[in-house]
Design an enzyme around this catalytic site. Structure first.
Site, short mmCIF file in Angstrom:
data_model
loop_
_atom_site.label_atom_id
_atom_site.label_comp_id
_atom_site.label_asym_id
_atom_site.label_seq_id
_atom_site.Cartn_x
_atom_site.Cartn_y
_atom_site.Cartn_z
N THR A 31 0.83 -1.22 0.00
CA THR A 31 0.00 0.00 0.00
C THR A 31 0.86 1.26 0.00
O THR A 31 0.43 2.30 -0.53
CB THR A 31 -0.97 0.03 1.20
OG1 THR A 31 -0.25 0.16 2.43
CG2 THR A 31 -1.84 -1.22 1.23
N LEU A 49 -2.38 5.42 -0.63
CA LEU A 49 -3.83 5.22 -0.62
C LEU A 49 -4.07 3.75 -0.33
O LEU A 49 -4.09 2.90 -1.22
CB LEU A 49 -4.42 5.63 -1.97
CG LEU A 49 -5.94 5.70 -2.05
CD1 LEU A 49 -6.51 6.63 -0.98
CD2 LEU A 49 -6.38 6.18 -3.42
N HIS A 50 -4.29 3.43 0.96
CA HIS A 50 -4.31 2.06 1.42
C HIS A 50 -5.59 1.29 1.09
O HIS A 50 -5.56 0.24 0.44
CB HIS A 50 -4.13 2.03 2.96
CG HIS A 50 -2.97 2.80 3.48
ND1 HIS A 50 -1.70 2.28 3.52
CD2 HIS A 50 -2.89 4.06 3.99
CE1 HIS A 50 -0.88 3.18 4.05
NE2 HIS A 50 -1.57 4.27 4.33
N GLY A 51 -6.72 1.80 1.56
CA GLY A 51 -7.97 1.05 1.56
C GLY A 51 -8.39 0.46 0.23
O GLY A 51 -8.80 -0.71 0.15
N CYS A 103 -6.86 -0.77 -2.03
CA CYS A 103 -6.08 -1.93 -2.48
C CYS A 103 -6.88 -3.22 -2.36
O CYS A 103 -6.69 -4.14 -3.16
CB CYS A 103 -4.79 -2.04 -1.68
SG CYS A 103 -3.51 -0.86 -2.17
#
Length: 208
Positions: free
Chosen positions: A90, A136-138, A140
């Protein structure tokens, strides 16, 4: 917890994939209270953990695992197929100024709102990491489900430290197969950030 148990019991076995963007607490409680649901889950796809990248809440632990490492251990030892998208991947998905501008250029309300939210929230990460954009983690998790070819990794053993004073919540990925611990998670380590943001723009472009 009740919703997870009820939904899995009412659905056909293998019909539900758990998409986890938060600590594993509710899922772990559900698995402990109703162990019969485990074989009914098709897969767990989770934004959780870190190994090569270190941690983001302590030097060794990622937030979602750190706040409830016991729950993470229960889930990882459940025998359910698991795909983990840790900080190692991420942190490669950076919302650069050019990518935020592309969101704005979509011209729809959702594209502009997403760009504005990311511009507001990115200052902490830019100060912390000094990168050209914030990770931008989520997204993924849904991106992995929609286009797994964007990502790469391998099936390894992932264990969770639940007692170390310096390593509480650390996810230890046996990337090189040094131990004989069972391989329990597909650990995603790489991702194509250009294709990731192209997919995100396509999805945002379909919204109002």
């Amino acid at each position: 917890v009740d919703f997870i148990v009820r939904s899995l019991r009412e659905a056909e076995p293998g019909a539900i994939t758990i998409c986890s963007l938060s600590p594993f607490t509710n899922l772990a409680i559900a698995l402990v209270q109703a162990p019969d649901i485990a074989p009914r889950i098709s897969e767990i796809v989770a934004m959780a953990g870190a190994y090569f990248e270190g941690g983001n809440i302590t030097p060794t632990a990622e937030f979602n695992v750190y706040v409830d490492p016991e729950a993470a251990r229960i889930v990882l030892e459940s025998g359910i197929p698991i795909a983990l998208l840790p900080l190692d991947v991420t942190h490669k998905m950076l919302s650069t100024p050019a990518r935020l501008a592309a969101m704005r250029a979509l011209g729809n309300r959702c594209g502009i709102a997403t760009a504005e939210m990311l511009e507001f929230s990115e200052s902490f990460d830019l100060d912390k990491y000094g990168w050209e954009g914030a990770p931008l983690h989520g997204p993924c998790v849904p991106a992995f489900m929609l286009a797994p070819e964007i990502f790469s990794g391998r099936l390894v053993n992932v264990s969770v430290e639940t007692s170390g004073p310096l390593t509480l919540g650390m996810t230890v990925a046996d990337w090189w197969g040094i131990t004989d611990r069972p391989k329990n998670a597909f650990y995603v380590r790489e991702g194509d950030s250009s294709r990731y943001f192209t997919l995100l723009l396509e999805c945002l472009g379909n919204l109002p």
